[in-house]
Design an enzyme around this catalytic site. Structure first.
Site, PDB file in Angstrom:
ATOM      1  CE1 TYR A  76      81.650 -18.576  19.435  1.00 34.04           C
ATOM      2  CE2 TYR A  76      83.680 -17.733  18.484  1.00 34.04           C
ATOM      3  CZ  TYR A  76      82.434 -17.513  19.035  1.00 34.04           C
ATOM      4  OH  TYR A  76      81.991 -16.232  19.204  1.00 34.04           O
ATOM      5  CE  LYS A 133      67.185 -22.060  25.983  1.00 39.40           C
ATOM      6  NZ  LYS A 133      66.308 -20.994  26.516  1.00 39.40           N
ATOM      7  CG  ASP A 182      66.274 -17.847  28.215  1.00 41.71           C
ATOM      8  OD1 ASP A 182      66.905 -18.400  29.146  1.00 41.71           O
ATOM      9  OD2 ASP A 182      65.148 -18.241  27.843  1.00 41.71           O
ATOM     10  CG  ASP A 231      80.916 -13.827  21.092  1.00 43.15           C
ATOM     11  OD1 ASP A 231      81.790 -12.951  21.244  1.00 43.15           O
ATOM     12  OD2 ASP A 231      80.162 -13.895  20.100  1.00 43.15           O
ATOM     13  CG  ASP A 287      80.096  -8.038  22.841  1.00 42.33           C
ATOM     14  OD1 ASP A 287      81.264  -8.228  23.249  1.00 42.33           O
ATOM     15  OD2 ASP A 287      79.822  -7.770  21.654  1.00 42.33           O
TER      16      ASP A 287
HETATM   17  C1  IPM Z   1      85.340 -11.881  20.729  1.00 48.19           C
HETATM   18  C2  IPM Z   1      85.017 -11.714  19.279  1.00 48.19           C
HETATM   19  C3  IPM Z   1      85.472 -12.974  18.547  1.00 48.19           C
HETATM   20  C4  IPM Z   1      84.669 -14.132  19.073  1.00 48.19           C
HETATM   21  C5  IPM Z   1      85.385 -12.898  17.016  1.00 48.19           C
HETATM   22  C6  IPM Z   1      86.084 -11.675  16.475  1.00 48.19           C
HETATM   23  C7  IPM Z   1      85.911 -14.146  16.379  1.00 48.19           C
HETATM   24  O1  IPM Z   1      83.669 -11.447  19.102  1.00 48.19           O
HETATM   25  O2  IPM Z   1      86.530 -12.038  21.055  1.00 48.19           O
HETATM   26  O3  IPM Z   1      84.409 -11.835  21.533  1.00 48.19           O
HETATM   27  O4  IPM Z   1      83.559 -14.391  18.620  1.00 48.19           O
HETATM   28  O5  IPM Z   1      85.174 -14.806  19.973  1.00 48.19           O
HETATM   29 MG    MG Z   2      82.613 -11.155  20.898  1.00 54.57          MG
END
Ligand code: IPM
Ligand code: MG
Length: 363
Positions: A143, A194, A226, A250, A254
């Site tokens: 990032y 990885k 993975d 990230d 999710d």
């Molecule tokens: C998160 C989001 C952010 C990230 C974006 C909105 C920049 O996806 O907080 O997970 O990638 O960190």
């Molecule tokens: Mg995110």
């Protein structure tokens, strides 16, 4: 004696202001009960900041955050800002805040709530009892690594570059946070990398193994990212605490969030080694339902609880909020995103009122 805390509120975009209003009401009532005085200051971030000032993170906002004890953020972004150049998109506000406050540790719990288990898209027997804490490195990796940008080659072609980079000290500080958290949970830490392909991951793995010597009571394991993604959906109960880099975290956070089927319920904390932390729901700004009193405020409210626990060291007040959330769910109250048969559909404000009723029953 009443304790004083300065809290910066960043309602942001979309449903942000609606869910923030509920969290603030809850904090005010809890504050009275627990002798905590909150001084709230509101500041701009994201799309609303772009509209008002031209940039997603105005310097005043960062300064206000720096001078507070904790920052409560709602959500940012919306389709109207999607076509702006990358440097002034709402997301940059969030990234700037993380970097500006040196919030290197991102805590994302994914816990199945028994009341909502049928909201998961996975089978009950797979997700029952899931309680995972993803510890994501937040200010390094691909990032932020240099060089980054879109450059021109000598042949006149464009070349997009990002760099995945970690120093030993960056790995060690997130590693220690994760080991400490695992120690307070079930003493199982899975480091995800990885290392079969990436040198940066080989260093990551090496440092995690090194740190493990200081935490003999924590069982450290390693998975390639993975495989970790696969294991998360195959048998998620095998995980307790996961530690991983910015990008992998990230993605995996999710996936972990979705196991619970109710992303509208999940809070998160971003912490540095000193200074204020930022506490925010995992979900986004949901522009499609903004301003319609339909949003689920519970992740925002639980983020306020995380703020009390991790940011202000007020675990007693945090527990009160968490128990109130469980109680409103037990009573059958649901917003649209978590609605199931036989439950009562409430709007955002009504859910807030139900919470306040539980916290402070009007006799
Ligand atoms: C998160 C989001 C952010 C990230 C974006 C909105 C920049 O996806 O907080 O997970 O990638 O960190
Ligand atoms: Mg995110």
């Amino acid at each position: 004696m009443t304790k004083q805390y300065r809290i910066t509120l960043l309602p942001g975009d979309g449903i942000g202001p609606e869910i923030m209003a509920v969290a603030v009401q809850v904090l005010q009532v809890i504050g009275k009960q627990m002798e905590l005085a909150f001084e709230f200051q509101e500041a701009l971030i994201g799309g609303s900041a772009i509209d008002a000032t031209g940039v997603p993170l105005p310097p005043e906002t960062l300064e206000t955050c720096r001078q507070s004890d904790a920052v409560l953020l709602a959500a940012i972004g919306g389709t109207q800002w999607d076509s702006l150049p990358a440097e002034i998109r709402p997301e940059q506000g969030l990234l700037g805040l993380r970097a500006g406050l040196s919030l290197f540790a991102n805590l994302r719990p994914a816990k199945i709530l028994p009341q909502l288990i049928d909201a998961s898209t996975l089978k009950r027997e797979v997700v029952e009892g899931v309680d995972i804490m993803v510890v994501r490195e937040l200010t390094g990796g691909v990032y932020f690594g240099q060089p980054k940008g879109i450059f021109h080659t000598e042949a006149g072609e464009r070349r997009g570059v990002n760099t995945m980079v970690y120093t030993e000290s960056e790995i060690d500080r997130i590693g220690r946070v994760a080991f400490d958290i695992a120690r307070k949970r079930n003493r199982k830490l899975c480091s995800v990398d990885k290392a079969n392909v990436l040198e940066v991951s080989q260093l990551w793995r090496d440092r995690m193994n090194h740190l493990a010597k200081d935490y003999p009571d924590v069982a450290l394991s390693h998975l390639y990212v993975d495989n970790a993604a696969m294991q998360l959906v195959r048998a998620p109960r095998q995980f307790d605490t996961i530690v991983t880099s910015n990008l992998f975290g990230d993605i995996l956070s999710d996936a972990a969030a979705m196991l619970t089927g109710s992303i509208g319920m999940l809070p998160s904390a971003s912490l540095g080694s000193s200074g204020p932390g930022v506490f925010e729901p995992v979900h986004g700004s949901a522009p499609d339902i903004a301003g319609q009193d339909k949003a689920n405020p519970l992740a925002q409210v639980l983020s306020a609880a995380m703020m009390l626990r991790y940011g202000l060291n007020e675990p007693g007040a945090a527990v009160r909020i968490e128990q109130a959330v469980m109680k409103v769910l037990d009573q059958g109250n649901r917003t649209g995103d978590i609605l199931s048969e036989g439950m009562t559909l409430l709007g955002c404000r009504a859910m807030g009122a139900a919470l306040l009723d539980v916290i402070q029953p009007s006799s």
